[in-house]
Design an enzyme around this catalytic site. Structure first.
Site, PDB file in Angstrom:
ATOM      1  N   ASP A   1       2.008  42.617  19.220  1.00 19.83           N
ATOM      2  CA  ASP A   1       2.255  42.965  20.619  1.00 19.83           C
ATOM      3  C   ASP A   1       3.334  44.044  20.645  1.00 19.83           C
ATOM      4  O   ASP A   1       4.433  43.837  20.117  1.00 19.83           O
ATOM      5  CB  ASP A   1       2.766  41.692  21.341  1.00 19.83           C
ATOM      6  CG  ASP A   1       2.429  41.671  22.805  1.00 19.83           C
ATOM      7  OD1 ASP A   1       2.569  42.717  23.449  1.00 19.83           O
ATOM      8  OD2 ASP A   1       2.043  40.589  23.310  1.00 19.83           O
TER       9      ASP A   1
ATOM     10  N   ASP B   1       1.982  46.206  25.787  1.00 21.27           N
ATOM     11  CA  ASP B   1       2.486  45.527  26.982  1.00 21.27           C
ATOM     12  C   ASP B   1       2.762  46.494  28.133  1.00 21.27           C
ATOM     13  O   ASP B   1       3.266  47.609  27.911  1.00 21.27           O
ATOM     14  CB  ASP B   1       3.798  44.827  26.586  1.00 21.27           C
ATOM     15  CG  ASP B   1       4.372  43.950  27.672  1.00 21.27           C
ATOM     16  OD1 ASP B   1       3.738  42.939  27.999  1.00 21.27           O
ATOM     17  OD2 ASP B   1       5.450  44.276  28.205  1.00 21.27           O
TER      18      ASP B   1
ATOM     19  N   GLU C   1      -2.315  46.385  28.231  1.00 19.12           N
ATOM     20  CA  GLU C   1      -2.221  45.611  29.478  1.00 19.12           C
ATOM     21  C   GLU C   1      -1.944  46.580  30.621  1.00 19.12           C
ATOM     22  O   GLU C   1      -0.948  47.292  30.602  1.00 19.12           O
ATOM     23  CB  GLU C   1      -1.077  44.611  29.362  1.00 19.12           C
ATOM     24  CG  GLU C   1      -0.974  43.718  30.591  1.00 19.12           C
ATOM     25  CD  GLU C   1       0.425  43.138  30.794  1.00 19.12           C
ATOM     26  OE1 GLU C   1       0.511  42.038  31.344  1.00 19.12           O
ATOM     27  OE2 GLU C   1       1.421  43.789  30.422  1.00 19.12           O
TER      28      GLU C   1
ATOM     29  N   HIS D   1      -1.041  34.279  28.394  1.00 19.52           N
ATOM     30  CA  HIS D   1       0.220  33.534  28.531  1.00 19.52           C
ATOM     31  C   HIS D   1       0.908  33.764  29.878  1.00 19.52           C
ATOM     32  O   HIS D   1       1.965  33.181  30.116  1.00 19.52           O
ATOM     33  CB  HIS D   1       1.152  33.941  27.388  1.00 19.52           C
ATOM     34  CG  HIS D   1       1.492  35.401  27.454  1.00 19.52           C
ATOM     35  ND1 HIS D   1       0.561  36.389  27.178  1.00 19.52           N
ATOM     36  CD2 HIS D   1       2.614  36.033  27.808  1.00 19.52           C
ATOM     37  CE1 HIS D   1       1.124  37.560  27.357  1.00 19.52           C
ATOM     38  NE2 HIS D   1       2.370  37.389  27.740  1.00 19.52           N
ATOM     39  N   ASP D   2       0.355  34.626  30.717  1.00 19.13           N
ATOM     40  CA  ASP D   2       0.952  34.892  32.037  1.00 19.13           C
ATOM     41  C   ASP D   2       0.145  34.283  33.172  1.00 19.13           C
ATOM     42  O   ASP D   2       0.511  34.429  34.341  1.00 19.13           O
ATOM     43  CB  ASP D   2       1.004  36.411  32.303  1.00 19.13           C
ATOM     44  CG  ASP D   2       1.916  37.141  31.340  1.00 19.13           C
ATOM     45  OD1 ASP D   2       2.889  36.536  30.866  1.00 19.13           O
ATOM     46  OD2 ASP D   2       1.643  38.323  31.073  1.00 19.13           O
TER      47      ASP D   2
HETATM   48  C1  NOJ Z   1       3.638  41.392  30.371  1.00 22.69           C
HETATM   49  C2  NOJ Z   1       3.764  40.227  29.455  1.00 22.69           C
HETATM   50  O1  NOJ Z   1       2.491  39.702  29.216  1.00 22.69           O
HETATM   51  C3  NOJ Z   1       4.692  39.247  30.145  1.00 22.69           C
HETATM   52  O2  NOJ Z   1       4.712  37.994  29.522  1.00 22.69           O
HETATM   53  C4  NOJ Z   1       6.050  39.874  30.187  1.00 22.69           C
HETATM   54  O3  NOJ Z   1       6.921  39.048  30.939  1.00 22.69           O
HETATM   55  C5  NOJ Z   1       6.015  41.243  30.847  1.00 22.69           C
HETATM   56  N1  NOJ Z   1       4.894  42.053  30.444  1.00 22.69           N
HETATM   57  C6  NOJ Z   1       7.259  42.014  30.505  1.00 22.69           C
HETATM   58  O4  NOJ Z   1       7.239  42.410  29.169  1.00 22.69           O
END
Ligand code: NOJ
Length: 559
Positions: free
Chosen positions: A99, A201, A258, A331-332
């Site tokens: 990542d 990310d 992402e 995970h979010d």
């Molecule tokens: C996206 C990530 O998936 C998340 O977990 C993170 O808090 C934010 N970006 C900041 O890096």
């Protein structure tokens, strides 16, 4: 069609290392825990593992606040453990995907420590510094993604620095070529270790607008979400093309970025012949149930046709150019069994319905740890029970807007990222076999039945179904159709059934999934000449789908 690359023909599994398997009794998972479970992942047809960050980090945002890009956090193990994982995975034909968190670092990173010390040092403009407004307040009214101002004051410099996320996550200044080079060097370091790709990310935030101005407030406190002010700023793709040239090009890897906010129609700029990445996580389907800021605490009502429309748009946008990463969890995100079924119903059938869509659409499926067992959300009573920094910020924002604790907790229950972060459930024993110590986040109470050991023994479990469908994708009479076949939507307006066809050389598969908890009728002509290959009820009933039923049919070429 061009020959598919390895990553277009496999399944990617996302490991959240902190919650996967603890081999030391510390209460947090570690790299050796992942190595130990490679054979388990192989049974799911996995060819790549995306690891959320394992670099040194104060863990303010669970590793997304990195203080050194080219080392391993001792809580997760050592560089030798990492090398062992990469090598052991390779033995099993699995690649490790790292990542890259390049929009920001931790405030503990040596670069930021230097940058914040004075206005004159060689890292002085590695971050985004601005003077206060004449009245001493922050340069703009932007609100960070986690809540609170996106600016934090620094005494030493007598200036504010910008942070899209927490104040401990200062944004890097991508305008500075030295910053970009340092980031490329970090990514190249990992390529040197033999990784199979990168998840990148928060990429939509790296380019900031030329002028920093106040935005129209969208909350009672006069702030505006930073997302609406900086996401996808024109010129962003120039940086990213440079990133591709200096890092990715010429390597047999995949990249998946992402990009929350990018629309399916914009995908050709990002992936494929003229794009930058192999795949892009856009969130049009994931954001459907999310509330607008004005509707805090209420999940937005949405209907199945909207989900089908969003997925169809992404399938079409990547039909001949680029490739789609199919995902319903990470995970979010809350667990998909709780997110996509407003009518509820048997959780195992809901999990299998999502599995059926995930593993029969066109693209590379991403399974998030626990999804293959049918993990469900948690509901802890107080905000203090939660670890997720974003849930805490959203709770405060909701309370500030006048909502009650109960209402604000309703929002947290539905959307907290902790829903996805509870420890992996391996066995029906203390702490579900995740740790011999005290887990950093409580284990879900359903672990006795919803765990690998119990589900592996059950013929009709969610895990068995995932393994079965993974096999279909990898090695079966319909693998070639599932890998390469075109996508065609059916019944776009049907409020209960998600149906689509995949076609290849005169043959086709047909996926039919009932997202409702009621019987759903369809015209049996749809399956004329087709035979069921698998499904979630023992016998199929032509023309009818039972509650939450999934069936896959195959139609052979006409002689
Ligand atoms: C996206 C990530 O998936 C998340 O977990 C993170 O808090 C934010 N970006 C900041 O890096």
């Amino acid at each position: 069609m061009e020959k598919l690359k390895w990553w277009q023909k496999t399944i990617v599994y996302q490991v959240y290392p902190k919650s996967f398997l603890d081999t030391t009794g510390s209460g947090t998972g570690d790299i050796r825990g992942i190595t130990k479970k490679l054979d388990y992942l192989k049974t799911l047809g996995v060819g790549a593992i995306w690891l959320t960050p394992v670099y040194p980090s104060p863990q303010v945002d669970n590793g997304y606040d990195i203080s050194d890009y080219t080392a391993i956090d001792p809580n997760f193990g050592s560089m030798e453990d990492m090398e062992e994982l990469i090598a052991e995975a390779k033995e099993r034909n699995i690649r490790i995907v790292m990542d890259l968190v390049f929009n920001h670092t931790s405030d503990q990173h040596a670069w930021f420590q230097a940058s914040k010390a004075s206005r004159e040092n060689d890292k002085a403009d590695w971050y985004i510094w601005r003077d206060a407004k004449p009245d001493g307040s922050a340069p703009t009214n932007w609100r960070s993604i986690f809540g609170g101002s996106a600016w934090t004051w620094c005494e030493a410099r007598q200036q504010y620095y910008l942070h899209t996320f927490a104040k401990e996550q200062p944004d890097l200044n991508w305008e500075n070529p030295d910053v970009r080079q340092a980031l490329y060097d970090a990514a190249n370091f990992w390529l040197g270790k033999g990784v199979g790709g990168f998840r990148i990310d928060a990429i939509v935030y790296i380019k900031k607008p030329a002028a920093f101005v106040d935005g129209k407030p969208d909350a009672e406190d006069g702030t505006v979400s930073i997302h609406s002010m900086i996401a996808d700023t024109p010129g962003i793709l120039d940086y990213l093309h440079e990133f591709r040239e200096k890092v990715f090009e010429g390597h047999d890897i995949f990249t998946v970025a992402e990009a929350n906010g990018v629309q399916p129609s914009e995908l050709p700029d990002w992936v494929g012949a003229h794009g930058v990445f192999s795949m892009l996580f856009e969130f049009s389907h994931m954001n459907l149930p999310f509330p607008e800021v004005e509707e805090w605490c209420h999940a937005k009502p949405w209907k199945l046709p909207a989900l089908k429309q969003a997925l169809t748009a992404s399938q079409k946008a990547t039909a001949t150019n680029g490739w789609y990463p199919i995902f319903f969890e990470n995970h979010d995100q809350p667990r998909c069994v709780d997110k996509f079924f407003p009518e509820g119903g048997d959780p195992a059938l809901r999990a299998k319905a999502m599995a059926t869509v995930l593993l029969t659409l066109r693209g590379t499926p991403f399974i998030y740890e626990g999804q293959e067992l049918g993990f469900q959300n948690v509901q802890w009573p107080c905000i203090e029970d939660y670890n997720d920094i974003s849930s805490k910020g959203q709770y405060d924002l909701a309370r500030g807007e006048g909502y009650s604790d109960k209402q604000a907790m309703g929002f947290v229950h539905a959307f907290s990222r902790d829903n996805a972060r509870t420890p992996m459930q391996w066995r029906d024993e203390r702490q579900a076999g995740f740790t011999t110590g005290t887990p950093w986040l409580p284990v879900h109470e359903d672990y006795a039945t919803c765990c690998v050991e119990a589900e592996a023994m059950k013929e009709r479990s969610v895990l068995t179904y995932y393994r079965h469908l993974a096999k279909f994708r990898e090695d079966s009479e319909i693998s070639d159709i599932l890998e390469q076949g075109t996508y065609e939507e059916l019944l776009p307006d049907d409020a209960q059934i998600f149906a689509f066809v995949r076609r290849l050389g005169g043959r086709a598969t047909l996926t039919l999934v009932n997202f409702s908890n009621r019987r759903a009728n369809y015209d049996p002509a749809l399956i004329e000449g087709a035979r069921p290959v698998t499904g979630t009820y023992p016998e199929d009933e032509p023309g009818v789908l039972r509650p939450l039923e999934s069936v896959i049919y195959v139609k052979e070429a006409q002689a």
